[in-house]
Design a protein around this motif. Structure first.
Motif, PDB file in Angstrom:
ATOM      1  N   UNK A 111      51.725  73.939 -29.624  1.00 10.01           N
ATOM      2  CA  UNK A 111      51.203  75.215 -29.125  1.00 10.01           C
ATOM      3  C   UNK A 111      50.694  76.149 -30.223  1.00 10.01           C
ATOM      4  N   UNK A 112      51.214  75.996 -31.441  1.00 14.37           N
ATOM      5  CA  UNK A 112      50.779  76.864 -32.544  1.00 14.37           C
ATOM      6  C   UNK A 112      49.676  76.246 -33.395  1.00 14.37           C
ATOM      7  N   UNK A 113      49.248  75.021 -33.068  1.00 12.11           N
ATOM      8  CA  UNK A 113      48.247  74.342 -33.901  1.00 12.11           C
ATOM      9  C   UNK A 113      47.106  73.777 -33.066  1.00 12.11           C
ATOM     10  N   UNK A 114      46.690  74.468 -32.059  1.00 14.68           N
ATOM     11  CA  UNK A 114      45.550  74.020 -31.277  1.00 14.68           C
ATOM     12  C   UNK A 114      45.854  73.765 -29.814  1.00 14.68           C
ATOM     13  N   UNK A 115      47.105  73.410 -29.533  1.00  7.09           N
ATOM     14  CA  UNK A 115      47.564  73.208 -28.157  1.00  7.09           C
ATOM     15  C   UNK A 115      46.670  72.255 -27.365  1.00  7.09           C
ATOM     16  N   UNK A 116      46.311  71.140 -27.981  1.00  2.16           N
ATOM     17  CA  UNK A 116      45.516  70.143 -27.252  1.00  2.16           C
ATOM     18  C   UNK A 116      46.328  69.603 -26.079  1.00  2.16           C
TER      19      UNK A 116
END
Length: 322
Positions: A108-113
């Motif tokens: 969720x803190x690094x792009x939330x793919x």
């Protein structure tokens, strides 16, 4: 007076884990990587068998890393953000035989793919590259519980190594790995008792011990390496003494830990006596890796191409001189 070499024999043996499935096995990999199988301490060839040498997996991210030092990132700048090209570069230019795909972009803190995006990526990567694959989640338990089962399904039949399962969150991943024919990474926080307990819990779900690899979690040189070494050594001694619940190969995330060190990230202008920044990180990753090899590491996940090259030569030399 003639000298007599003291030879120690063990009754236990580390499980052999196979990563990757060829066409003959129902998959599409070009080869199979086998780790473990030894019945003696690392590289003591006169005391027993070390049938499978340790291997290096090159790390590939699904997103452009934002916290890698420039001295490391410059080797991947042209492919960062394109995991398929990144993986192909590792194979073609750096001769990688095993890849470790880190799905950091799902955090969720690094792009939330989305889980679907990551599962499609896994499927595409397996179509585009032929080598066996390790798949790591993003570290967010809630997200990994949704995403990793989809990744297992997308890679069904390829016998990947997938993780990490932890003591409080292992059931979903273990069930998916079992259903789709993969191997699992069981992570324990530098604790032999937790490693043992987690292996028991996972095997109780029906996954055989020869499909489990232990991530003992490590510290890099200067950051708890000695403690990690002692835990791995104690686990391996217990396995060789006959405790099958800890007789799993080890995977160590060497690159992840080494490139966090202050000594690696510091600029030359700040600490001119520490040597060139272009060499410090390579040396840090290499020294950490060599120590862990002696502790019993079977899979080293590494980042810098030059460190990988040096460590592979080091392993070959140790095996050749046996």
């Amino acid at each position: 007076m003639a000298k007599e070499m003291m030879i120690e024999k063990w009754q236990g043996q580390v499980c052999t884990v196979s990563i990757g499935a060829t066409k003959q096995d129902g998959g599409s990999r070009s080869h199979v990587i086998k780790v473990g199988g030894q019945n003696t301490l690392p590289f003591l060839f006169k005391e027993g068998d070390n049938p499978n040498k340790p291997v290096v997996a090159m790390e590939v991210w699904d997103t452009a890393p934002s916290d890698w030092p420039e001295e490391l990132l410059k080797y991947y700048k042209d492919v960062a953000g394109d995991p398929v090209s990144w993986a192909q570069k590792c194979i073609k230019e750096y001769h990688a035989n095993l890849l470790c795909l880190k799905l950091q972009g799902a955090h969720p803190d690094f792009g939330n793919k989305s889980p679907d995006q990551e599962a499609k990526l896994v499927g595409k990567l397996l179509r585009e590259v032929p080598v066996p694959l390790i798949i790591l989640g993003c570290g967010d338990d809630a997200k990994d519980n949704i995403m990793l089962p989809l990744c297992c399904e997308a890679s069904k039949g390829e016998r990947c190594l997938i993780g990490d399962a932890v003591q409080d969150n292992y059931k979903t991943l273990a069930a998916a790995v079992l259903a789709d024919g993969h191997n699992i990474i069981a992570e324990s926080p530098i604790d032999i008792n937790i490693a043992k307990q987690l292996n028991i819990l996972i095997s109780d779900m029906g996954l055989p011990l020869d499909r489990i690899v232990i991530n003992p979690t490590i510290g890099a040189l200067g950051y708890g390496l000695e403690y990690a070494y002692s835990i791995m050594e104690r686990s391996r001694l217990a396995a060789l003494a006959g405790d099958k619940t800890v007789a799993s190969p080890f995977i160590c995330l060497v690159g992840q830990e080494s490139w966090k060190a202050k000594e690696v990230k510091a600029q030359e202008a700040e600490f001119p006596n520490w040597g060139g920044a272009s060499e410090r990180g390579i040396a840090w990753e290499m020294v950490t890796a060599t120590a862990l090899l002696q502790a019993g590491a079977d899979i080293l996940v590494m980042r810098h191409p030059k460190a990988v090259e040096k460590i592979e030569k080091y392993i070959s030399k140790l095996v050749k001189t046996a």
